[in-house]
Design an enzyme around this catalytic site. Structure first.
Site, PDB file in Angstrom:
ATOM      1  N   ASN A 157      20.343  59.666  42.603  1.00  0.00           N
ATOM      2  CA  ASN A 157      19.055  60.250  43.002  1.00  0.00           C
ATOM      3  C   ASN A 157      19.011  61.687  42.480  1.00  0.00           C
ATOM      4  O   ASN A 157      19.647  62.577  43.044  1.00  0.00           O
ATOM      5  CB  ASN A 157      18.964  60.206  44.540  1.00  0.00           C
ATOM      6  CG  ASN A 157      17.739  60.931  45.076  1.00  0.00           C
ATOM      7  OD1 ASN A 157      16.823  61.273  44.319  1.00  0.00           O
ATOM      8  ND2 ASN A 157      17.724  61.153  46.380  1.00  0.00           N
ATOM      9  N   LYS A 217      16.633  63.731  42.487  1.00  0.00           N
ATOM     10  CA  LYS A 217      15.734  64.607  43.279  1.00  0.00           C
ATOM     11  C   LYS A 217      14.844  65.408  42.334  1.00  0.00           C
ATOM     12  O   LYS A 217      14.498  64.917  41.256  1.00  0.00           O
ATOM     13  CB  LYS A 217      16.558  65.485  44.228  1.00  0.00           C
ATOM     14  CG  LYS A 217      17.528  64.652  45.073  1.00  0.00           C
ATOM     15  CD  LYS A 217      18.133  65.360  46.245  1.00  0.00           C
ATOM     16  CE  LYS A 217      19.045  64.393  46.989  1.00  0.00           C
ATOM     17  NZ  LYS A 217      19.645  64.989  48.184  1.00  0.00           N
ATOM     18  N   HIS A 246      13.619  58.366  51.957  1.00  0.00           N
ATOM     19  CA  HIS A 246      14.712  59.342  51.886  1.00  0.00           C
ATOM     20  C   HIS A 246      14.489  60.398  52.982  1.00  0.00           C
ATOM     21  O   HIS A 246      13.350  60.770  53.275  1.00  0.00           O
ATOM     22  CB  HIS A 246      14.756  60.007  50.510  1.00  0.00           C
ATOM     23  CG  HIS A 246      15.987  60.833  50.321  1.00  0.00           C
ATOM     24  ND1 HIS A 246      16.091  62.109  50.818  1.00  0.00           N
ATOM     25  CD2 HIS A 246      17.186  60.545  49.750  1.00  0.00           C
ATOM     26  CE1 HIS A 246      17.303  62.567  50.546  1.00  0.00           C
ATOM     27  NE2 HIS A 246      17.984  61.646  49.903  1.00  0.00           N
ATOM     28  N   GLU A 254      14.691  63.482  53.003  1.00  0.00           N
ATOM     29  CA  GLU A 254      13.910  64.655  52.585  1.00  0.00           C
ATOM     30  C   GLU A 254      12.410  64.340  52.617  1.00  0.00           C
ATOM     31  O   GLU A 254      11.596  65.215  52.904  1.00  0.00           O
ATOM     32  CB  GLU A 254      14.372  65.114  51.189  1.00  0.00           C
ATOM     33  CG  GLU A 254      15.750  65.768  51.266  1.00  0.00           C
ATOM     34  CD  GLU A 254      16.609  65.631  50.018  1.00  0.00           C
ATOM     35  OE1 GLU A 254      16.071  65.327  48.934  1.00  0.00           O
ATOM     36  OE2 GLU A 254      17.839  65.820  50.141  1.00  0.00           O
ATOM     37  N   GLU A 288      22.214  57.107  55.013  1.00  0.00           N
ATOM     38  CA  GLU A 288      22.509  58.479  54.618  1.00  0.00           C
ATOM     39  C   GLU A 288      22.420  59.397  55.830  1.00  0.00           C
ATOM     40  O   GLU A 288      21.322  59.814  56.223  1.00  0.00           O
ATOM     41  CB  GLU A 288      21.499  58.953  53.571  1.00  0.00           C
ATOM     42  CG  GLU A 288      21.472  58.110  52.331  1.00  0.00           C
ATOM     43  CD  GLU A 288      20.905  58.900  51.149  1.00  0.00           C
ATOM     44  OE1 GLU A 288      21.664  59.157  50.207  1.00  0.00           O
ATOM     45  OE2 GLU A 288      19.733  59.272  51.199  1.00  0.00           O
ATOM     46  N   GLY A 348      23.962  66.856  50.827  1.00  0.00           N
ATOM     47  CA  GLY A 348      23.946  68.157  50.170  1.00  0.00           C
ATOM     48  C   GLY A 348      24.718  69.235  50.920  1.00  0.00           C
ATOM     49  O   GLY A 348      24.622  70.412  50.608  1.00  0.00           O
ATOM     50  N   SER A 352      26.942  63.612  50.125  1.00  0.00           N
ATOM     51  CA  SER A 352      28.090  64.339  49.565  1.00  0.00           C
ATOM     52  C   SER A 352      29.171  63.412  49.012  1.00  0.00           C
ATOM     53  O   SER A 352      30.366  63.712  49.109  1.00  0.00           O
ATOM     54  CB  SER A 352      28.673  65.321  50.592  1.00  0.00           C
ATOM     55  OG  SER A 352      27.695  66.276  50.955  1.00  0.00           O
TER      56      SER A 352
HETATM   57  P1  PGA Z   1      24.053  64.384  48.032  1.00  0.00           P
HETATM   58  O1  PGA Z   1      22.636  63.633  48.268  1.00  0.00           O
HETATM   59  O2  PGA Z   1      24.928  63.378  47.318  1.00  0.00           O
HETATM   60  O3  PGA Z   1      23.730  65.566  47.186  1.00  0.00           O
HETATM   61  O4  PGA Z   1      24.570  64.735  49.376  1.00  0.00           O
HETATM   62  C1  PGA Z   1      22.589  62.286  48.599  1.00  0.00           C
HETATM   63  C2  PGA Z   1      21.139  61.874  48.739  1.00  0.00           C
HETATM   64  O5  PGA Z   1      20.360  62.653  49.283  1.00  0.00           O
HETATM   65  O6  PGA Z   1      20.743  60.773  48.306  1.00  0.00           O
END
Ligand code: PGA
Length: 251
Positions: free
Chosen positions: A9, A11, A96, A98, A168, A174, A214
Site C-alpha cells: 500500500n 498510500k 483502510h 486512514e 491492521e 506506521g 509496521s
Molecule cells: P505500515 O502501514 O506498514 O507503514 O505500518 C501498513 C498499512 O497501513 O497498510
C-alpha cells in the site's frame, strides 16, 4: 492451501515518475523468484494505475487504495470501482484505517464500496482493526467484529469467497510497533472463527487474512509463520522494492 499474499500500500507517496520506477524495480526484483503460492500486489495512487499496469507482468496484481460508493455521476473528485476496473487493476483496498479516521468513512459506506468493487469484478481487500484505546480497554475483538459484520453485511457466500481481509491494528500502522506473533495469531484466528459463523467453516478456511502494521523484512517471517496469517498489507516498507520483495520471500 490458502493463497499467500503480500500487498504493498503505497498510500499518498511517489510522483508518477517515481511510481513507475518503483513498479519497474518490483517487477525486476520479483523476476528472481518468489516462494511457491505467494502472490504480490501493488497499490499505487489512482493517478499511477494505468501507467503501472503497462509496466507490471500479469503475475503481479494491481490495486487501488479506495473507490467511490457510487458508480458514476456528480461526485467531484471521486473515482469509481468501474473506472478502476477499466485501468486493468484487479483489486481495491477498502476501509483502510486512514480512510476511516481522516475521511470519516462509515461502516455503511464501506459496505457500499465492497458491493461496488464486487459488482465491477474487483477483489476487495477489506481492512479492519482496533485503535490503541480500544486495544487497551480490551474491546478489540468487539470492534473488529462490528467492522466485519457491518462492512460485509448482505454479502453472500459466493461473493465473500472473492474477498481478502486485512487485519491492521491502528496502533501498529506506521508507528514501528508491530503486533507480536501471538497478538496477530489471536486476532487472525478470531476473525476466521467469526467468518465461519457468518458463512461456514469451509469458506472461512479459504479466505486469505493479511496482517498490516509496521511489517518489515526483519519481522515478517515470525508473523507469517502463524497458522491464520496469510500474508501482509505493507505500507512504509513497500516503498522500497528490495524490502517489499524480502517480505514476500519471508514465507
Ligand atoms: P505500515 O502501514 O506498514 O507503514 O505500518 C501498513 C498499512 O497501513 O497498510
Amino acid at each position: 492451501m490458502r493463497r499467500k499474499i503480500v500487498a504493498g500500500n503505497w498510500k499518498m507517496n511517489t510522483t508518477l515518475k517515481e511510481g513507475l520506477e518503483l513498479a519497474k524495480a518490483v517487477k525486476e526484483n520479483a523476476e528472481s523468484g518468489l516462494p511457491d503460492g505467494v502472490s504480490v500486489i501493488v497499490a499505487p495512487p489512482f493517478t499511477h494505475l494505468t501507467g503501472i499496469k503497462d509496466v507490471l507482468p500479469s503475475s503481479i496484481g494491481l490495486s487501488a487504495q479506495n473507490c467511490a460508493t457510487d458508480e458514476s455521476g456528480a461526485f467531484t473528485g471521486e473515482v469509481s470501482a468501474k473506472m478502476i476496473a477499466s485501468t486493468g487493476a484487479q483489486y481495491v483496498i477498502i476501509g483502510h484505517s486512514e480512510r476511516r479516521l481522516y475521511f470519516r468513512e462509515t461502516d455503511d459506506e464501506l459496505n457500499k464500496k465492497v458491493n461496488m468493487a464486487l459488482s465491477n469484478n474487483l477483489t476487495p481487500i477489506f481492512c479492519c482493526g482496533e485503535n490503541l484505546e480500544e486495544r487497551e480497554k480490551g474491546i478489540y475483538t468487539e470492534v473488529v467484529k462490528k467492522q466485519i459484520e457491518l462492512g460485509l453485511s448482505g454479502i453472500d457466500k459466493d461473493d465473500f469467497k472473492k474477498i481478502i481481509i486485512a487485519y491492521e491494528p491502528v496502533w501498529a500502522i506506521g508507528t514501528g510497533k508491530t503486533a507480536s506473533p501471538e497478538q496477530a495469531q489471536e486476532m487472525h484466528g478470531y476473525i476466521r472463527n467469526l467468518l465461519a459463523e457468518m458463512y461456514d467453516a469451509e469458506a472461512a478456511d479459504k479466505v486469505s487474512i493479511l496482517y498490516g502494521g509496521s511489517c518489515k523484512p526483519s519481522n515478517a517471517a515470525e508473523i507469517f509463520a502463524n497458522e491464520d496469517v496469510d500474508g501482509g498489507l505493507i505500507g512504509g516498507a513497500s516503498l522500497n522494492a528490495a524490502d517489499f520483495l524480502a517480505i514476500a520471500r519471508s514465507f
